[in-house]
Design a protein around this motif. Structure first.
Motif, PDB file in Angstrom:
ATOM      1  N   TYR A 117       0.840  -1.190   0.000  1.00 24.74           N
ATOM      2  CA  TYR A 117       0.000   0.000   0.000  1.00 24.74           C
ATOM      3  C   TYR A 117       0.882   1.249   0.000  1.00 24.74           C
ATOM      4  O   TYR A 117       2.099   1.168   0.187  1.00 24.74           O
ATOM      5  N   SER A 118       0.271   2.388  -0.191  1.00 31.20           N
ATOM      6  CA  SER A 118       0.984   3.661  -0.145  1.00 31.20           C
ATOM      7  C   SER A 118       1.102   4.110   1.304  1.00 31.20           C
ATOM      8  O   SER A 118       0.114   4.496   1.924  1.00 31.20           O
ATOM      9  N   ALA A 119       2.307   4.057   1.847  1.00 31.61           N
ATOM     10  CA  ALA A 119       2.530   4.433   3.245  1.00 31.61           C
ATOM     11  C   ALA A 119       2.218   5.912   3.494  1.00 31.61           C
ATOM     12  O   ALA A 119       1.894   6.293   4.617  1.00 31.61           O
ATOM     13  N   ALA A 120       2.281   6.728   2.471  1.00 29.01           N
ATOM     14  CA  ALA A 120       1.976   8.147   2.628  1.00 29.01           C
ATOM     15  C   ALA A 120       0.482   8.392   2.815  1.00 29.01           C
ATOM     16  O   ALA A 120       0.072   9.403   3.376  1.00 29.01           O
ATOM     17  N   GLN A 121      -0.351   7.439   2.356  1.00 25.84           N
ATOM     18  CA  GLN A 121      -1.798   7.636   2.400  1.00 25.84           C
ATOM     19  C   GLN A 121      -2.525   6.682   3.327  1.00 25.84           C
ATOM     20  O   GLN A 121      -3.698   6.883   3.614  1.00 25.84           O
ATOM     21  N   GLU A 122      -1.857   5.650   3.800  1.00 26.33           N
ATOM     22  CA  GLU A 122      -2.564   4.591   4.510  1.00 26.33           C
ATOM     23  C   GLU A 122      -1.653   3.932   5.527  1.00 26.33           C
ATOM     24  O   GLU A 122      -0.434   3.959   5.400  1.00 26.33           O
ATOM     25  N   SER A 123      -2.238   3.342   6.519  1.00 25.44           N
ATOM     26  CA  SER A 123      -1.571   2.403   7.408  1.00 25.44           C
ATOM     27  C   SER A 123      -2.612   1.362   7.799  1.00 25.44           C
ATOM     28  O   SER A 123      -3.807   1.543   7.560  1.00 25.44           O
ATOM     29  N   ILE A 124      -2.142   0.275   8.356  1.00 21.22           N
ATOM     30  CA  ILE A 124      -3.019  -0.850   8.671  1.00 21.22           C
ATOM     31  C   ILE A 124      -2.908  -1.144  10.161  1.00 21.22           C
ATOM     32  O   ILE A 124      -1.818  -1.079  10.726  1.00 21.22           O
ATOM     33  N   VAL A 125      -4.032  -1.484  10.769  1.00 25.70           N
ATOM     34  CA  VAL A 125      -4.032  -1.860  12.174  1.00 25.70           C
ATOM     35  C   VAL A 125      -4.547  -3.282  12.313  1.00 25.70           C
ATOM     36  O   VAL A 125      -5.344  -3.751  11.507  1.00 25.70           O
ATOM     37  N   GLU A 126      -4.049  -3.962  13.341  1.00 29.28           N
ATOM     38  CA  GLU A 126      -4.606  -5.251  13.726  1.00 29.28           C
ATOM     39  C   GLU A 126      -5.416  -5.019  14.981  1.00 29.28           C
ATOM     40  O   GLU A 126      -4.929  -4.430  15.953  1.00 29.28           O
ATOM     41  N   LEU A 127      -6.667  -5.453  14.946  1.00 30.66           N
ATOM     42  CA  LEU A 127      -7.598  -5.190  16.041  1.00 30.66           C
ATOM     43  C   LEU A 127      -7.734  -6.409  16.954  1.00 30.66           C
ATOM     44  O   LEU A 127      -7.468  -7.536  16.569  1.00 30.66           O
ATOM     45  N   ARG A 128      -8.180  -6.142  18.178  1.00 37.72           N
ATOM     46  CA  ARG A 128      -8.273  -7.178  19.208  1.00 37.72           C
ATOM     47  C   ARG A 128      -9.478  -8.093  19.068  1.00 37.72           C
ATOM     48  O   ARG A 128      -9.422  -9.256  19.439  1.00 37.72           O
TER      49      ARG A 128
ATOM     50  N   ASP B 155     -13.629   0.302  15.033  1.00 36.61           N
ATOM     51  CA  ASP B 155     -13.022   1.012  16.167  1.00 36.61           C
ATOM     52  C   ASP B 155     -11.519   0.761  16.102  1.00 36.61           C
ATOM     53  O   ASP B 155     -11.024  -0.265  16.574  1.00 36.61           O
ATOM     54  N   VAL B 156     -10.796   1.700  15.502  1.00 30.81           N
ATOM     55  CA  VAL B 156      -9.363   1.546  15.261  1.00 30.81           C
ATOM     56  C   VAL B 156      -8.514   2.315  16.275  1.00 30.81           C
ATOM     57  O   VAL B 156      -7.313   2.487  16.076  1.00 30.81           O
ATOM     58  N   ALA B 157      -9.127   2.721  17.385  1.00 26.48           N
ATOM     59  CA  ALA B 157      -8.446   3.567  18.369  1.00 26.48           C
ATOM     60  C   ALA B 157      -7.356   2.851  19.165  1.00 26.48           C
ATOM     61  O   ALA B 157      -6.349   3.471  19.513  1.00 26.48           O
ATOM     62  N   ASN B 158      -7.525   1.566  19.466  1.00 27.80           N
ATOM     63  CA  ASN B 158      -6.561   0.843  20.307  1.00 27.80           C
ATOM     64  C   ASN B 158      -6.130  -0.461  19.656  1.00 27.80           C
ATOM     65  O   ASN B 158      -6.447  -1.548  20.145  1.00 27.80           O
ATOM     66  N   PRO B 159      -5.358  -0.380  18.572  1.00 31.47           N
ATOM     67  CA  PRO B 159      -4.970  -1.614  17.874  1.00 31.47           C
ATOM     68  C   PRO B 159      -3.927  -2.415  18.654  1.00 31.47           C
ATOM     69  O   PRO B 159      -3.216  -1.876  19.498  1.00 31.47           O
ATOM     70  N   ILE B 160      -3.850  -3.697  18.318  1.00 33.48           N
ATOM     71  CA  ILE B 160      -2.790  -4.551  18.853  1.00 33.48           C
ATOM     72  C   ILE B 160      -1.461  -4.146  18.212  1.00 33.48           C
ATOM     73  O   ILE B 160      -0.448  -4.039  18.878  1.00 33.48           O
ATOM     74  N   ARG B 161      -1.485  -3.957  16.878  1.00 37.86           N
ATOM     75  CA  ARG B 161      -0.298  -3.582  16.100  1.00 37.86           C
ATOM     76  C   ARG B 161      -0.697  -2.590  15.019  1.00 37.86           C
ATOM     77  O   ARG B 161      -1.834  -2.574  14.582  1.00 37.86           O
TER      78      ARG B 161
ATOM     79  N   ALA C 272      -7.490  -3.929   9.559  1.00 31.72           N
ATOM     80  CA  ALA C 272      -8.330  -2.852   9.018  1.00 31.72           C
ATOM     81  C   ALA C 272      -7.472  -1.642   8.693  1.00 31.72           C
ATOM     82  O   ALA C 272      -6.366  -1.482   9.218  1.00 31.72           O
ATOM     83  N   SER C 273      -8.016  -0.788   7.850  1.00 36.51           N
ATOM     84  CA  SER C 273      -7.384   0.503   7.604  1.00 36.51           C
ATOM     85  C   SER C 273      -7.372   1.275   8.910  1.00 36.51           C
ATOM     86  O   SER C 273      -8.314   1.198   9.694  1.00 36.51           O
ATOM     87  N   SER C 274      -6.306   2.015   9.150  1.00 37.30           N
ATOM     88  CA  SER C 274      -6.256   2.841  10.359  1.00 37.30           C
ATOM     89  C   SER C 274      -7.187   4.044  10.249  1.00 37.30           C
ATOM     90  O   SER C 274      -7.450   4.719  11.236  1.00 37.30           O
TER      91      SER C 274
END
Length: 187
Positions: free
Chosen positions: A65-76, A85-91, A111-113
């Motif tokens: 993905y484009s790091a300038a436009q996006e990041s990814i989170v792993e959720l609990r 709810d991307v507020a408190n991701p695992i990673r 998920a998308s951050s």
């Protein structure tokens, strides 16, 4: 990441994938490039890409993905995933090309951050099955188009946003395809 070593990073990544493929016993590991040709992008249909795929312990999933436009989170939890709810991701993954080793059985939620992108479908639940659950007994599965996605994720861009071809990664990608073809031919 500086544009000068993006080609080197892609070259190292693709070389590592090829070396792992040649060294692994049959059925040991599958590399999944999330989203296929489009990669992890708001325009991709992640749900359709994931439909029918089997993820097993030992596999790797790759996010390009484009790091300038996006990041990814792993959720609990499933609840965080469903509500975006991307507020408190695992990673959090933010390098532009991220590999995630699937080390144990269970469900992982990515998920998308950006909550708005998550709500638009840029999210992926990964049900990880026991080792060896793949449909085909192969050393490594990775589509040529998915390799191009990985290579394109780190291609330097000009100020206008168009991709500038990078000699070393283009040469390595061609060599990689030739090497994989020769390897399958030798089987």
């Amino acid at each position: 990441m500086a544009a000068g070593w993006e080609g080197t990073v892609v070259a190292a990544l693709l070389s590592g994938i090829l070396m792992a493929a040649l060294a692994s016993p049959a059925g040991a590991q599958v590399h999944h490039v999330v989203g296929g040709d489009v990669g992890w992008d708001p325009s991709s249909d992640i749900a359709s890409w994931a439909a029918g795929r089997i993820f097993s312990v030992g596999d790797k999933i790759w996010f390009a993905y484009s790091a300038a436009q996006e990041s990814i989170v792993e959720l609990r939890s499933k609840e965080e995933y469903e509500s975006c709810d991307v507020a408190n991701p695992i990673r959090m993954y933010k390098d532009g090309i991220d590999a995630v080793l699937l080390e144990e059985e269970g469900i992982r939620y990515f998920a998308s951050s950006r909550a708005e992108n998550c709500k638009s479908g840029l999210r992926l639940p990964v049900a990880v099955h026991p080792p060896g659950k793949h449909q085909q007994p192969v050393t490594m599965q990775i589509a040529a188009s998915e390799l191009r996605t990985l290579a394109g994720a780190a291609e330097p861009t000009s100020p206008s946003g168009s991709h500038q071809p990078s000699g070393p990664s283009t040469l390595l990608l061609s060599s990689l395809f030739l090497g994989i073809g020769l390897w399958y031919w030798a089987l």
